[in-house]
Design a protein around this motif. Structure first.
Motif, PDB file in Angstrom:
ATOM      1  N   PRO A  84      -1.509   1.376 -14.618  1.00 47.04           N
ATOM      2  CA  PRO A  84      -0.488   1.236 -13.571  1.00 47.04           C
ATOM      3  C   PRO A  84      -1.121   1.174 -12.182  1.00 47.04           C
ATOM      4  O   PRO A  84      -2.137   1.811 -11.913  1.00 47.04           O
ATOM      5  CB  PRO A  84       0.362   2.503 -13.743  1.00 47.04           C
ATOM      6  N   ILE A  85      -0.515   0.412 -11.299  1.00 48.10           N
ATOM      7  CA  ILE A  85      -1.040   0.259  -9.944  1.00 48.10           C
ATOM      8  C   ILE A  85      -0.063   0.850  -8.934  1.00 48.10           C
ATOM      9  O   ILE A  85       1.150   0.901  -9.164  1.00 48.10           O
ATOM     10  CB  ILE A  85      -1.300  -1.228  -9.609  1.00 48.10           C
ATOM     11  N   VAL A  86      -0.609   1.315  -7.830  1.00 45.99           N
ATOM     12  CA  VAL A  86       0.207   1.909  -6.773  1.00 45.99           C
ATOM     13  C   VAL A  86       0.797   0.796  -5.916  1.00 45.99           C
ATOM     14  O   VAL A  86       0.073  -0.073  -5.413  1.00 45.99           O
ATOM     15  CB  VAL A  86      -0.636   2.850  -5.895  1.00 45.99           C
ATOM     16  N   THR A  87       2.103   0.800  -5.750  1.00 50.77           N
ATOM     17  CA  THR A  87       2.759  -0.217  -4.922  1.00 50.77           C
ATOM     18  C   THR A  87       3.156   0.345  -3.555  1.00 50.77           C
ATOM     19  O   THR A  87       3.090  -0.359  -2.552  1.00 50.77           O
ATOM     20  CB  THR A  87       4.012  -0.769  -5.623  1.00 50.77           C
ATOM     21  N   HIS A  88       3.584   1.612  -3.501  1.00 50.23           N
ATOM     22  CA  HIS A  88       3.987   2.253  -2.254  1.00 50.23           C
ATOM     23  C   HIS A  88       3.484   3.694  -2.248  1.00 50.23           C
ATOM     24  O   HIS A  88       3.224   4.284  -3.308  1.00 50.23           O
ATOM     25  CB  HIS A  88       5.518   2.248  -2.088  1.00 50.23           C
ATOM     26  N   CYS A  89       3.370   4.258  -1.071  1.00 41.26           N
ATOM     27  CA  CYS A  89       3.038   5.677  -0.967  1.00 41.26           C
ATOM     28  C   CYS A  89       3.436   6.166   0.430  1.00 41.26           C
ATOM     29  O   CYS A  89       3.692   5.365   1.341  1.00 41.26           O
ATOM     30  CB  CYS A  89       1.558   5.924  -1.221  1.00 41.26           C
ATOM     31  N   ASN A  90       3.493   7.480   0.569  1.00 44.26           N
ATOM     32  CA  ASN A  90       3.807   8.081   1.866  1.00 44.26           C
ATOM     33  C   ASN A  90       2.520   8.265   2.679  1.00 44.26           C
ATOM     34  O   ASN A  90       1.485   8.650   2.152  1.00 44.26           O
ATOM     35  CB  ASN A  90       4.476   9.436   1.688  1.00 44.26           C
ATOM     36  N   VAL A  91       2.622   7.922   3.950  1.00 44.05           N
ATOM     37  CA  VAL A  91       1.485   8.117   4.868  1.00 44.05           C
ATOM     38  C   VAL A  91       1.984   8.819   6.129  1.00 44.05           C
ATOM     39  O   VAL A  91       3.151   8.689   6.526  1.00 44.05           O
ATOM     40  CB  VAL A  91       0.817   6.769   5.228  1.00 44.05           C
ATOM     41  N   SER A  92       1.092   9.543   6.750  1.00 44.87           N
ATOM     42  CA  SER A  92       1.393  10.211   8.018  1.00 44.87           C
ATOM     43  C   SER A  92       0.824   9.345   9.140  1.00 44.87           C
ATOM     44  O   SER A  92      -0.394   9.204   9.288  1.00 44.87           O
ATOM     45  CB  SER A  92       0.770  11.607   8.047  1.00 44.87           C
TER      46      SER A  92
ATOM     47  N   LYS B 195       1.448  -0.334  -0.275  1.00 48.04           N
ATOM     48  CA  LYS B 195       0.056   0.081  -0.464  1.00 48.04           C
ATOM     49  C   LYS B 195      -0.913  -0.897   0.183  1.00 48.04           C
ATOM     50  O   LYS B 195      -1.953  -0.496   0.737  1.00 48.04           O
ATOM     51  CB  LYS B 195      -0.252   0.185  -1.967  1.00 48.04           C
ATOM     52  N   SER B 196      -0.612  -2.175   0.140  1.00 46.67           N
ATOM     53  CA  SER B 196      -1.520  -3.152   0.756  1.00 46.67           C
ATOM     54  C   SER B 196      -1.575  -2.957   2.280  1.00 46.67           C
ATOM     55  O   SER B 196      -2.636  -3.106   2.901  1.00 46.67           O
ATOM     56  CB  SER B 196      -1.062  -4.579   0.422  1.00 46.67           C
ATOM     57  N   TRP B 197      -0.431  -2.588   2.888  1.00 44.33           N
ATOM     58  CA  TRP B 197      -0.431  -2.323   4.336  1.00 44.33           C
ATOM     59  C   TRP B 197      -1.243  -1.069   4.650  1.00 44.33           C
ATOM     60  O   TRP B 197      -1.983  -1.024   5.635  1.00 44.33           O
ATOM     61  CB  TRP B 197       1.017  -2.143   4.818  1.00 44.33           C
ATOM     62  N   VAL B 198      -1.114  -0.069   3.768  1.00 49.32           N
ATOM     63  CA  VAL B 198      -1.884   1.167   3.962  1.00 49.32           C
ATOM     64  C   VAL B 198      -3.378   0.877   3.921  1.00 49.32           C
ATOM     65  O   VAL B 198      -4.150   1.341   4.774  1.00 49.32           O
ATOM     66  CB  VAL B 198      -1.497   2.197   2.880  1.00 49.32           C
ATOM     67  N   ASP B 199      -3.793   0.074   2.936  1.00 53.24           N
ATOM     68  CA  ASP B 199      -5.215  -0.248   2.819  1.00 53.24           C
ATOM     69  C   ASP B 199      -5.693  -1.082   3.998  1.00 53.24           C
ATOM     70  O   ASP B 199      -6.797  -0.875   4.513  1.00 53.24           O
ATOM     71  CB  ASP B 199      -5.469  -1.004   1.510  1.00 53.24           C
ATOM     72  N   ALA B 200      -4.862  -2.012   4.452  1.00 52.48           N
ATOM     73  CA  ALA B 200      -5.264  -2.875   5.565  1.00 52.48           C
ATOM     74  C   ALA B 200      -5.441  -2.096   6.858  1.00 52.48           C
ATOM     75  O   ALA B 200      -6.233  -2.484   7.737  1.00 52.48           O
ATOM     76  CB  ALA B 200      -4.227  -3.978   5.752  1.00 52.48           C
ATOM     77  N   ASN B 201      -4.738  -0.989   6.992  1.00 49.85           N
ATOM     78  CA  ASN B 201      -4.827  -0.180   8.213  1.00 49.85           C
ATOM     79  C   ASN B 201      -5.707   1.068   8.035  1.00 49.85           C
ATOM     80  O   ASN B 201      -5.675   1.970   8.875  1.00 49.85           O
ATOM     81  CB  ASN B 201      -3.420   0.238   8.657  1.00 49.85           C
ATOM     82  N   ASN B 202      -6.476   1.064   6.941  1.00 49.29           N
ATOM     83  CA  ASN B 202      -7.427   2.159   6.692  1.00 49.29           C
ATOM     84  C   ASN B 202      -6.760   3.540   6.719  1.00 49.29           C
ATOM     85  O   ASN B 202      -7.318   4.500   7.239  1.00 49.29           O
ATOM     86  CB  ASN B 202      -8.574   2.132   7.714  1.00 49.29           C
ATOM     87  N   LEU B 203      -5.557   3.591   6.156  1.00 54.35           N
ATOM     88  CA  LEU B 203      -4.866   4.877   6.077  1.00 54.35           C
ATOM     89  C   LEU B 203      -5.008   5.446   4.672  1.00 54.35           C
ATOM     90  O   LEU B 203      -5.438   4.761   3.736  1.00 54.35           O
ATOM     91  CB  LEU B 203      -3.391   4.701   6.445  1.00 54.35           C
ATOM     92  N   THR B 204      -4.594   6.684   4.491  1.00 53.37           N
ATOM     93  CA  THR B 204      -4.725   7.363   3.204  1.00 53.37           C
ATOM     94  C   THR B 204      -3.364   7.835   2.730  1.00 53.37           C
ATOM     95  O   THR B 204      -2.573   8.382   3.511  1.00 53.37           O
ATOM     96  CB  THR B 204      -5.669   8.575   3.315  1.00 53.37           C
ATOM     97  N   CYS B 205      -3.089   7.610   1.444  1.00 52.32           N
ATOM     98  CA  CYS B 205      -1.818   8.051   0.865  1.00 52.32           C
ATOM     99  C   CYS B 205      -1.789   9.571   0.752  1.00 52.32           C
ATOM    100  O   CYS B 205      -2.813  10.213   0.479  1.00 52.32           O
ATOM    101  CB  CYS B 205      -1.637   7.448  -0.532  1.00 52.32           C
ATOM    102  N   ILE B 206      -0.640  10.147   0.983  1.00 53.21           N
ATOM    103  CA  ILE B 206      -0.449  11.584   0.777  1.00 53.21           C
ATOM    104  C   ILE B 206      -0.409  11.835  -0.726  1.00 53.21           C
ATOM    105  O   ILE B 206       0.309  11.166  -1.474  1.00 53.21           O
ATOM    106  CB  ILE B 206       0.854  12.068   1.442  1.00 53.21           C
ATOM    107  N   ASN B 207      -1.204  12.780  -1.184  1.00 54.66           N
ATOM    108  CA  ASN B 207      -1.309  13.069  -2.613  1.00 54.66           C
ATOM    109  C   ASN B 207       0.064  13.357  -3.225  1.00 54.66           C
ATOM    110  O   ASN B 207       0.854  14.115  -2.670  1.00 54.66           O
ATOM    111  CB  ASN B 207      -2.225  14.280  -2.846  1.00 54.66           C
ATOM    112  N   GLY B 208       0.300  12.722  -4.367  1.00 54.91           N
ATOM    113  CA  GLY B 208       1.531  12.938  -5.107  1.00 54.91           C
ATOM    114  C   GLY B 208       2.686  12.072  -4.652  1.00 54.91           C
ATOM    115  O   GLY B 208       3.770  12.161  -5.212  1.00 54.91           O
ATOM    116  N   SER B 209       2.473  11.232  -3.636  1.00 54.42           N
ATOM    117  CA  SER B 209       3.571  10.396  -3.129  1.00 54.42           C
ATOM    118  C   SER B 209       3.526   8.966  -3.664  1.00 54.42           C
ATOM    119  O   SER B 209       4.363   8.136  -3.317  1.00 54.42           O
ATOM    120  CB  SER B 209       3.532  10.363  -1.600  1.00 54.42           C
ATOM    121  N   GLU B 210       2.533   8.668  -4.505  1.00 49.69           N
ATOM    122  CA  GLU B 210       2.346   7.289  -4.953  1.00 49.69           C
ATOM    123  C   GLU B 210       3.484   6.832  -5.872  1.00 49.69           C
ATOM    124  O   GLU B 210       3.991   7.610  -6.694  1.00 49.69           O
ATOM    125  CB  GLU B 210       1.014   7.135  -5.705  1.00 49.69           C
TER     126      GLU B 210
END
Length: 639
Positions: free
Chosen positions: A168-176, A187-202
C-alpha cells in the motif's frame, strides 16, 4: 503402397496415394468422401475437437468461477449442467454434421426456413475469430518478453509511475505547516516541499502491481478510452501477423494439415499444466490456494443461489463451443459410420476435467503469491485478462527461474488459443467449400490465406492503443446471447420441427439401432430440459445486461451503438433468410411456410451407399434445389 509401383501422375506417401493435381491435393485416395475428404485418423478428429473445446476459458475463467461460487460445491451444478445442457447440444451438433457431411450453413437443408441460424453462427465465429487471435498475439508478446534474465514486470521500471508498488502507498497525511496548525495534504505535495508526515496520520491505498502497470503502459500502451484510438502498437501488430501466419500455415491443406498440428497444440497444454501443478505444489502457501479453490472453503449453501446455477450453465455452454458452427464443421469430415456418440462423451468429459485440473495449477501458484505478499488468496485472485496478464505473471515473477515458468505459461496459452482458432477458421472455409466446392478444390490455399489476411487487417483496430476496448466490446456483444439465440433455434428447428424421433432415426443410420431406453434421456433433454435451460439463461442475460466498461472506464454511446449493430448484423440473417425462402417457395403463404419447414430434396447422407431405403430418392447433395414435396417415407423427389 510400394513407392516404385506408384504411377507417375501420383505422389505416394506411406500407404496412402495422393493425387498430384492441385484440384484435390487435400484428399487421399482412401478417403470415404472424395468430394470433401475425411480425417486421416480418428485421433486427428478427437484431438481437433478437444483443442476446439478446451480453450483459454478453461484456464482463466473456470477456476475463478469455482472459487467464487462455493469452491468444490460448484462442481455439482457444473456436472448437472454438463448433463442437461452441454452434452445434449454437443452430441446433436456432432451427429448433424456427420450425417449430412455439410458445414454449419449448408446443413440447414434439413430445415430451409432456419438457414439463417447457420449464417448467424458463422458470422459470430468470424467476429470472435478477429479478437481471439489478438489474445494469441498478447500471449506471443509476453512469451517473447520473457526471454530475459529477469522478467520486465518483476520490478517497477522506467515505465512505472508513483502508484507502482506491491505494498500500500501513502496518498495523504497530516503535516504541521505553522505552529499548532495541522493540515491533511497530498503526499506528493508533502514530498515536494520537503515536509514530514505526522506519525500515524498516513492514509493508504493499494498500489498498482508492476505487472498491472506493465500490461497497461507497455504491452497495451492503453489509451484513456475508446474515443482515443491512438496509433497501432507495432509490436502487437507484428505478433498478430505472426499469429495469423501460424494459423494459415497450419490450415493450408485444411484438415489434412491441421489434423497433424493438433497432436502438439492439443497435448502440450496438459504437459505444461502438469509441470506448473507440480512446481506449484512444492511452494509455500500452495495448500492455502488450493483450499480456496476447491477444498476446505467449499460452501454448499451457495447452491441455493440462482446465480451459481446460471454461472455453471453459462460456463458449460461456452466452454464446449456449441452453437458456434465449429462442431458441425469438424464433424462433417468424419466417416459416416463413425461413433459420434462416444466421441461426444469423451470430448465433453475431457473438457470439463481439464477445467478442474487447470484450477489446481492456477490456484497453487496464486496461493504462494498470497503467502509471500501477506495477503488473502481472495485479494490476489482474478479472472480473464487480469488473471492471464496481471495476476499470474506477477506470481511467476516472484518464483526462482521466473522467465522459464513465464515462457512455459504463455506458450501454453498460445497453444490453447491456436487450437480453437484452427477450428474457427475451418468453420469459415468449410462454409465456403459447401457453397463453392469447385472453386475451393482448385484454390483452397489462396482462399484460406486470403481469409487469414482479411481477418488480420480487420483485427488491426484491436492492436491500437484503444485495442483492448475493441476486444472487450466484441466479446461483450458478439460472444454472448447471440449464440444462445442460435442454440435455442437450433433445438427448436431440429427437434420440434424436423422431428426429434426422425433425427434419432438418422443417428441410428450412423451408429446402429439402440434400445428405446437409450434414447429416453436424450429425448427428455432435446425436447424439454435443454431448451428451457437455454431460454432461462437468455432471459437472465438480457435482464442482467449492462453497458460495457473496461477497467471501470465506460464506453461512449457510439461504442455501445456499434456493439449493438454488430450483434444485430449477425442475427438479422435469421429472419432475412426465412423471408427469402418463403418468397422462393410456391403456393399461398401457409403452403410456403409449410414447404420451408420440410427438408430440401437434397437433404440426407452425402454418399449414395449410406442412404438406404429412407433416402433412396434423395437428390444429389452437390445440387442446390428448391423446396420439394415429401414422400411418405420422408425422402425427397423432384416436383
Amino acid at each position: 503402397m510400394d513407392r516404385l509401383k506408384c504411377p507417375s501422375f501420383f505422389k505416394c506417401r506411406g500407404k496412402e496415394k495422393v493425387t498430384a493435381s492441385s484440384e484435390d491435393f487435400h484428399i487421399r485416395e482412401n478417403d470415404e468422401n472424395q468430394d470433401r475428404g475425411n480425417w486421416s485418423k480418428k485421433s486427428d478428429y478427437l484431438l481437433s475437437m478437444v483443442g476446439y473445446a478446451v480453450g483459454l476459458g478453461n484456464v482463466w475463467r473456470f477456476p475463478y468461477l469455482t472459487y467464487n461460487n462455493g469452491g468444490g460445491a460448484f462442481l455439482i451444478p457444473y456436472a448437472i449442467m454438463l448433463a442437461l445442457a452441454g452434452l445434449p447440444l454437443f452430441f446433436l451438433e456432432c451427429s448433424l454434421g456427420q450425417f449430412a457431411s455439410l458445414g454449419p450453413v449448408s446443413v440447414w437443408r434439413i430445415l430451409p426456413l432456419f438457414q439463417g441460424v447457420g449464417i448467424t453462427m458463422v458470422l459470430i465465429s468470424i467476429f470472435v475469430t478477429i479478437y481471439y487471435n489478438v489474445i494469441i498475439a498478447y500471449s506471443l508478446y509476453y512469451m517473447f518478453a520473457s526471454f530475459q534474465s529477469k522478467l520486465p514486470w518483476e520490478n517497477c521500471s522506467y515505465w512505472a509511475d508513483e502508484n507502482c508498488s506491491r505494498s500500500p502507498i501513502v496518498t495523504h497525511c497530516n503535516v504541521s505547516i505553522r505552529s499548532n496548525e495541522i493540515f491533511q495534504m497530498n503526499k506528493s505535495w508533502v514530498d515536494a516541499n520537503n515536509l514530514t508526515c505526522i506519525n500515524g496520520s498516513e492514509v493508504y491505498q493499494p498500489g498498482q502491481l508492476p505487472s498491472e502497470q506493465y500490461w497497461n503502459k507497455v504491452a497495451l500502451q492503453r489509451s484513456s478510452g475508446m474515443d482515443e484510438t491512438g496509433v497501432i502498437v507495432w509490436y502487437l501488430a507484428l505478433c498478430l501477423l505472426l499469429a495469423w501466419l501460424i494459423v494459415g500455415a497450419a490450415l493450408f491443406k485444411g484438415i489434412k494439415s491441421s489434423g497433424k498440428v493438433v497432436y502438439f497444440t492439443a497435448i502440450f497444454p496438459y504437459v505444461v499444466l502438469l509441470i506448473l501443478l507440480i512446481r506449484g505444489a512444492t511452494l509455500d502457501g500452495a495448500s492455502k490456494g488450493i483450499s480456496y479453490y476447491i477444498g476446505a472453503q467449499s460452501n454448499f449453501t451457495k447452491l441455493r443461489e440462482a446465480e451459481v446455477w446460471k454461472d455453471a450453465a453459462t460456463q458449460i455452454f461456452y466452454s464446449l463451443s456449441v452453437a458456434w458452427g465449429g462442431l458441425v464443421a469438424l464433424s462433417s469430415y468424419n466417416k459416416f459410420n463413425n461413433n459420434c456418440y462416444s466421441d461426444a462423451i469423451v470430448v465433453c468429459l475431457t473438457n470439463c476435467l481439464t477445467s478442474v485440473f487447470a484450477g489446481f495449477a492456477i490456484f497453487s501458484i496464486l496461493g504462494h503469491m498470497a503467502h509471500i505478499s501477506g495477503k488473502e488468496v481472495s485479494q490476489v485472485v482474478k479472472s480473464g485478462f487480469d488473471l492471464a496478464f496481471i495476476a499470474y505473471p506477477e506470481a511467476l515473477a516472484q518464483l526462482p527461474g521466473g522467465p522459464f515458468w513465464s515462457i512455459l505459461f504463455f506458450f501454453m496459452l498460445l497453444t490453447l488459443g491456436l487450437d480453437s482458432q484452427f477450428a474457427s477458421i475451418e468453420t469459415i472455409t468449410t462454409t465456403i467449400q459447401d457453397l463453392f466446392p469447385k472453386v475451393m478444390k482448385k484454390m483452397r490455399v489462396p482462399i484460406t490465406l486470403g481469409c487469414c489476411l482479411v481477418l488480420f487487417l480487420l483485427g488491426l483496430v484491436c492492436v491500437t492503443q484503444a485495442g483492448i476496448y475493441w476486444v472487450h466490446l466484441i466479446d461483450h456483444f458478439c460472444a454472448g446471447w447471440g449464440i444462445l439465440i442460435a442454440a435455442i433455434l437450433e433445438l427448436i428447428g431440429i427437434i420440434w420441427i424436423y422431428g426429434g424421433n426422425r433425427f434419432i432415426e438418422d443417428i441410428e443410420m450412423m451408429i446402429g439401432a439402440k434400445r428405446w431406453i437409450f434414447w429416453l434421456w436424450w429425448r427428455a433433454c432435446w425436447f424439454v430440459i435443454t431448451p428451457i435451460l437455454l431460454i432461462a439463461i437468455l432471459i437472465w442475460s438480457l435482464v442482467q445486461f449492462h453497458r460495457p466498461d473496461y477497467a471501470k472506464i465506460p464506453y461512449p454511446d457510439w461504442g455501445v451503438a456499434l456493439g449493438w449493430c454488430m450483434i444485430i448484423f449477425c442475427i438479422i440473417w435469421i429472419p432475412i433468410m426465412a423471408i427469402i425462402k418463403i418468397i422462393q417457395a410456391e403456393g399461398n403463404i401457409f403452403q410456403r411456410i409449410v414447404s420451408c419447414c420440410r427438408p430440401a430434396s437434397n437433404w440426407g447422407p452425402y454418399l449414395e451407399r449410406h442412404r438406404g431405403e429412407r433416402y433412396k430418392n434423395m437428390v444429389d447433395p452437390k445440387k442446390e434445389t428448391d423446396h420439394e414435396i415429401p414422400t411418405v417415407s420422408g425422402s425427397r423427389k423432384p416436383e
